[in-house]
Design an enzyme around this catalytic site. Structure first.
Site, PDB file in Angstrom:
ATOM      1  N   SER A 369       4.150  -2.056   8.453  1.00 48.56           N
ATOM      2  CA  SER A 369       4.434  -0.836   7.704  1.00 48.56           C
ATOM      3  C   SER A 369       3.293  -0.467   6.785  1.00 48.56           C
ATOM      4  O   SER A 369       2.791  -1.295   6.019  1.00 48.56           O
ATOM      5  CB  SER A 369       5.717  -1.011   6.882  1.00 48.56           C
ATOM      6  OG  SER A 369       5.934   0.096   6.057  1.00 48.56           O
ATOM      7  N   ASP A 370       2.878   0.792   6.844  1.00 54.55           N
ATOM      8  CA  ASP A 370       1.934   1.318   5.883  1.00 54.55           C
ATOM      9  C   ASP A 370       2.624   1.365   4.523  1.00 54.55           C
ATOM     10  O   ASP A 370       3.841   1.554   4.436  1.00 54.55           O
ATOM     11  CB  ASP A 370       1.511   2.726   6.312  1.00 54.55           C
ATOM     12  CG  ASP A 370       0.402   3.285   5.442  1.00 54.55           C
ATOM     13  OD1 ASP A 370      -0.525   2.530   5.121  1.00 54.55           O
ATOM     14  OD2 ASP A 370       0.475   4.477   5.087  1.00 54.55           O
TER      15      ASP A 370
END
Length: 1037
Positions: A369-370
């Site tokens: 996940s960014d």
């Protein structure tokens, strides 16, 4: 201060720079003069027309090469490149040829082949449309190419199309300009130059640039502070630079190339269906050959007209077997169920772009996940204020609620008391006024849409929101009502003063100041900046207890700096100091020397806040056996702080560099990760939680490693920098507020940018896969029944029990609707309390296949029995012996001759067989409400869609029996007695399956559970890709 390099025509000496035929590859680590010498450009005059022509020949145009889209005819042919499809095509062609050779009319002979072809064309159309949409991802990158650019050529500034720029051009850029090509900064004409490069690096803050050399051979994009990258945006300042990369030889061009080389990834369900298709095709071939060979001794039957005609007759039976064995409706049912699942997910803001990704979600084991905009809101917020309470050096802290750019929130004083009128507190009133006036951003509500519009850096926008939350002191009575939602406080302060002068933020001062004249004609300087720098300029402090400005003592200074350090270490807050001073009314200009003798107002602590839902979403992922890795372009400290806030890291977790060896390897920067080599990287991914300061290639490498270790990887992101990793991952998830490139590269888009939506999508993916298994099993058992019926009839020497077109109708229509409805079976309550299923888990295991083989055999036997019953036992039927039935070809030579042969042209027996097949499969659909639970526990009305589908299928069946369509299908209406026999033969299938369900429950002493995620790293061999530094295979022991 103006930052620049010396001008003049450089000598044409050998610079010794690296040249790869693509331009200068290390411009960031070279002096401006060396870069200019490499391209033979005069910094004061730019390139000449001749230089431009030569450079264009050498480097080409500043455009990304157009991808050759796959021709439509190739896409169409690709859809037919499937083994089962080829078998069906062959069956259609053979069926047509045989029909014509036997004297049937072309119209009659085309019915069955045309039905088959229409099915295949429908499936091919869906495939072509899906693949065409996928090609848009590459084209979307063009939206980030600047249209026009200002360049210096022949000593004059010119506005030219950005496509005409060549390496060596001198480009001039100002606020609002999009950078047209990768550029080495040579001159900065303002006190600072700031670039928004979030679409490339994912950094949440604008990056300040300079002209100095970067002495770092392994610098990543974030470290190249003297480089401007194509497609990024100038948000502050004016500068010139030398173009060093154009077209595909830019940072964004390399991302595009990485997208272009991506290959199609086969999803787990697609792989299993392919395996099933290959197995089924072999079984079909074997059965068809067996039926044909078994009946060789009957080829010479005189009733068939000779050996050749006999061979053709039994070949037709083999063709019917092929049609019966292939679940023609399976692709359509899978597509329909996945599509219905996507509609449900879309209602919850999970918009699926590719249908197979729905199923892939269900076996996801890792989510990369960014951080910015995914786990956080990407909206900077002031959440802390610290001010000096009194001359005794005591500090007071205030908390500010609200974590978005919406000006809604409360201010809490010491002890958590809500301040009803925050602006009546001296330090807060001055802080709000400074935040509103020492600010170049704009925030307003659009009249047409009513949405919040913002222009400028997120830090300055956060200050405007903060000022709005503080409001105006009660002593001020504005002429008109102040609307917080319309940013009335900011508007009041701006309208009340006139800005006279500005000292922009600069790297050496690390502060910004404005000189304003108020409506009372008082002149004030308002300043903001890095606390340590602002404090140096302060001589007094604004006491919050009403004492006014008091001298700044060493104890106060130390207390303020200690508070700043606490803000940073505890919550990774970005600290900003505010100050002011009054100046004589004769002061109309600002000089750096005026930034002295300031009065310190207070400290503001701000951050990009985590989304409130993220902590519970991450907890759910943990319970479901899904690992979450934060991958971000931001610095390590900020990333680790956010990871703690959302629960990815516990507050006590020791990080890399600590003395606790058990907790090492949880957090790395991209450079640290890259320097490990292939062996270290593969080992590091076992405990990795945070990967910071990353470049696109780091994300790709991480995905490669995880996939090599058997993980099913989901990657989230919102920027152009995320696109290659989104494509490489098993499922790419883009944010709804992200770039068009990310959305088109992704398999799924989160409409609400909510990480919790991913959790819902994963759960829905698991539900859909479980239900998919149910209807696949249902269709397999149905097809087994059809094969058994055709095979048994051929072995017994019976007339044609079911025609291919009847089988097609059953497979596609009457079976298809209940199979689709099985996709609406309810989810198990512990769906997200089990680990992800393994990718290699079979859709149908050995025991289940035996169960459905038994069901299939029952279906086939009763289908043939109904046929036989009409001819032998039904009083109104054929009234013949077994011998007469099995020697139907010789009816003409029997007593009664042609009259006896007429009975074999009756539509009743085949209609009974078809009706038994349809009804028994409706009962079988009820069996598939659950794999092991009895119908007494899960009644039919638990899935109302299934009840409706069964009713619709039966209505369609009655429709072809009792309307004009009966002629096309070779059927007729049945009597009450005939329907009674159909029900008697069909209903017992429920009893048969209930017995097997009971046996299944008995042999499973514990409830079936998932085997969890991938095997441990300690148990597997990790194949390395070509991008690995070490080329040998890796085995962790």
């Amino acid at each position: 201060m103006v930052s620049h390099a010396s001008s003049g025509r450089p000598s044409s000496r050998d610079t010794g720079m690296v040249y790869l035929g693509l331009g200068m590859q290390d411009a960031y680590s070279s002096e401006v003069q060396e870069v200019a010498a490499f391209y033979h450009v005069d910094l004061d005059r730019g390139l000449s027309d001749r230089d431009v022509q030569q450079a264009r020949i050498k480097y080409g145009r500043n455009q990304m090469e157009a991808e050759q889209s796959t021709p439509l005819w190739k896409l169409i042919l690709k859809q037919f490149d499937d083994l089962l499809v080829k078998i069906l095509l062959g069956a259609a062609i053979v069926d047509f040829i045989i029909a014509i050779s036997e004297g049937e009319s072309i119209q009659s002979g085309l019915i069955e082949p045309m039905v088959i072809l229409l099915i295949l064309v429908a499936n091919a159309t869906v495939g072509v449309v899906t693949e065409r949409n996928a090609e848009k991802a590459i084209e979307q990158l063009k939206s980030y190419e600047a249209d026009d650019a200002t360049v210096l050529r022949n000593g004059q500034l010119q506005l030219i199309p950005s496509a005409d720029i060549v390496p060596g051009d001198i480009v001039e850029l100002a606020v609002g300009n999009k950078v047209p090509a990768d550029t080495r900064v040579s001159h900065i004409y303002t006190t600072s130059l700031k670039i928004d490069q979030s679409l490339l690096t994912g950094e949440s803050q604008a990056v300040e640039k300079h002209t100095e050399v970067v002495h770092n051979e392994q610098a990543v994009y974030q470290d190249k502070l003297n480089m401007l990258f194509s497609g990024t945006l100038v948000v502050a300042g004016r500068a010139r630079g030398i173009v060093v990369g154009t077209g595909s030889n830019t940072a964004i061009g390399k991302i595009r190339d990485a997208m272009g080389v991506e290959e199609d990834v086969v999803t787990p369900l697609k792989a299993k269906l392919d395996e099933f298709g290959a197995l089924l095709s072999k079984v079909i071939a074997g059965i068809c050959v067996l039926v044909w060979v078994v009946n060789i001794n009957r080829f010479n039957d005189p009733a068939l007209g000779g050996w050749f005609q006999g061979a053709i007759h039994y070949f037709k039976i083999a063709v019917a077997l092929a049609v019966a064995a292939i679940p023609e409706g399976l692709p359509a049912v899978v597509t329909t169920c996945l599509a219905l699942g996507t509609r449900k997910m879309a209602r919850h803001n999970a918009i699926v772009r590719t249908l197979p990704s729905v199923e892939t979600l269900g076996c996801t084991t890792v989510i990369c996940s960014d951080k910015t905009g995914t786990l956080t809101t990407n909206q900077m917020s002031v959440i802390k204020v610290a001010a000096v309470q009194s001359s005794s050096s005591q500090l007071a802290e205030f908390d500010v609620t609200g974590t978005t750019f919406s000006p809604e929130g409360m201010v809490l004083g010491p002890g958590g008391v809500v301040l009803r009128q925050p602006a009546d507190t001296p330090c807060l009133a001055h802080a709000a006024q400074c935040a509103a006036l020492c600010n170049d951003s704009q925030v307003f509500v659009a009249q047409k849409t009513g949405t919040l519009q913002r222009i400028g850096e997120s830090t300055e926008i956060a200050l405007r929101v903060f000022a709005e939350k503080i409001g105006l002191p009660s002593s001020i009575r504005p002429d008109r009502p102040i609307s917080r939602s319309q940013f009335g406080t900011n508007n009041f302060w701006q309208e009340d003063v006139e800005r006279l002068a500005l000292l922009e933020f600069s790297r050496d001062r690390k502060m910004m100041s404005v000189l304003v004249k108020g409506s009372d004609r008082q002149h004030n300087i308002w300043s903001k900046g890095a606390p340590e720098f602002v404090l140096r300029k302060c001589s007094h402090v604004l006491a919050n207890n009403g004492e006014g400005a008091v001298p700044l003592t060493d104890n106060m200074r130390q207390a303020i700096l200690s508070d700043m350090q606490a803000f940073g270490s505890r919550q990774a807050l970005r600290c900003l100091a505010l100050a002011f001073k009054s100046v004589p009314t004769t002061t109309t200009k600002l000089d750096y020397s005026d930034e002295s003798g300031l009065t310190f107002i207070g400290l503001l602590g701000m951050h990009d806040p985590p989304r409130p839902e993220c902590r519970s979403a991450l907890s759910t992922c943990h319970n479901a056996g899904i690992k979450v890795i934060m991958v971000t372009g931001d610095n390590k400290g900020t990333a680790e702080a956010v990871a703690r806030q959302v629960g990815a890291l516990s507050p006590s977790t020791a990080l890399a560099g600590s003395d606790d060896e058990d907790n090492l390897g949880i957090s790395y920067t991209g450079r640290e990760f890259e320097e490990m080599g292939a062996l270290g990287q593969a080992a590091a991914t076992r405990n990795l939680v945070v990967l910071s300061r990353v470049e696109p290639m780091h994300k790709l490498r991480l995905v490669e490693l995880l996939k090599a270790q058997g993980h099913v990887v989901a990657m989230t992101g919102d920027g152009v920098n995320d696109a290659p990793a989104l494509l490489r991952a098993d499922i790419g998830i883009a944010m709804g507020s992200g770039t068009a490139v990310a959305k088109h590269a992704a398999d799924m888009v989160l409409g609400d940018d909510n990480f919790a939506t991913i959790v819902f999508a994963v759960a829905e993916g698991r539900v859909i896969f479980n239900n998919t298994k149910q209807f696949i099993r249902y269709m397999i058992s149905s097809n087994i029944g059809e094969v058994v019926a055709i095979f048994l009839a051929a072995l017994l020497g019976l007339p044609e029990v079911l025609t291919p077109v009847q089988l097609l109708w059953v497979n596609l229509v009457t079976d298809g609707l209940p199979a689709t409805a099985l996709g609406f079976n309810r989810a198990d309550k512990d769906m997200m309390a089990r680990g992800p299923r393994r990718v290699d888990d079979p859709i149908v295991n050995g025991w289940l296949f035996l169960r459905y083989l038994i069901i299939g055999m029952y279906v086939g036997i009763v289908t043939v029995y109904g046929f036989i019953w009409w001819y032998i036992s039904f009083p109104e039927g054929g009234n013949m012996t077994w011998s007469q039935l099995t020697h139907f070809q010789a009816c003409a030579s029997q007593p009664g001759g042609a009259k006896d042969c007429e009975v074999f042209h009756s539509k009743h027996p085949t209609t009974i067989s078809m009706s038994v097949l349809v009804v028994v499969e409706m009962f079988n659909a009820l069996n598939n409400l659950s794999e092991d639970s009895s119908l007494l526990r899960i009644p039919p009305w638990d899935n109302k869609w299934l009840v409706g589908a069964i009713a619709t299928s039966m209505a369609l069946h009655f429709g072809i029996l009792y309307t004009g369509a009966s002629a096309m299908f070779g059927v007729t209406g049945l009597s009450f007695a005939e329907w009674t026999m159909v029900i008697k033969l069909s209903a017992p299938v429920i009893l048969v399956d209930e017995i097997m369900k009971a046996w299944s429950r008995r042999r499973q002493r514990h409830p079936a559970s998932s085997r969890g995620g991938p095997v441990s790293l300690m148990e597997i061999q990790v194949p390395l890709t070509s991008s690995s530094r070490d080329e040998a295979a890796l085995k962790l022991k």
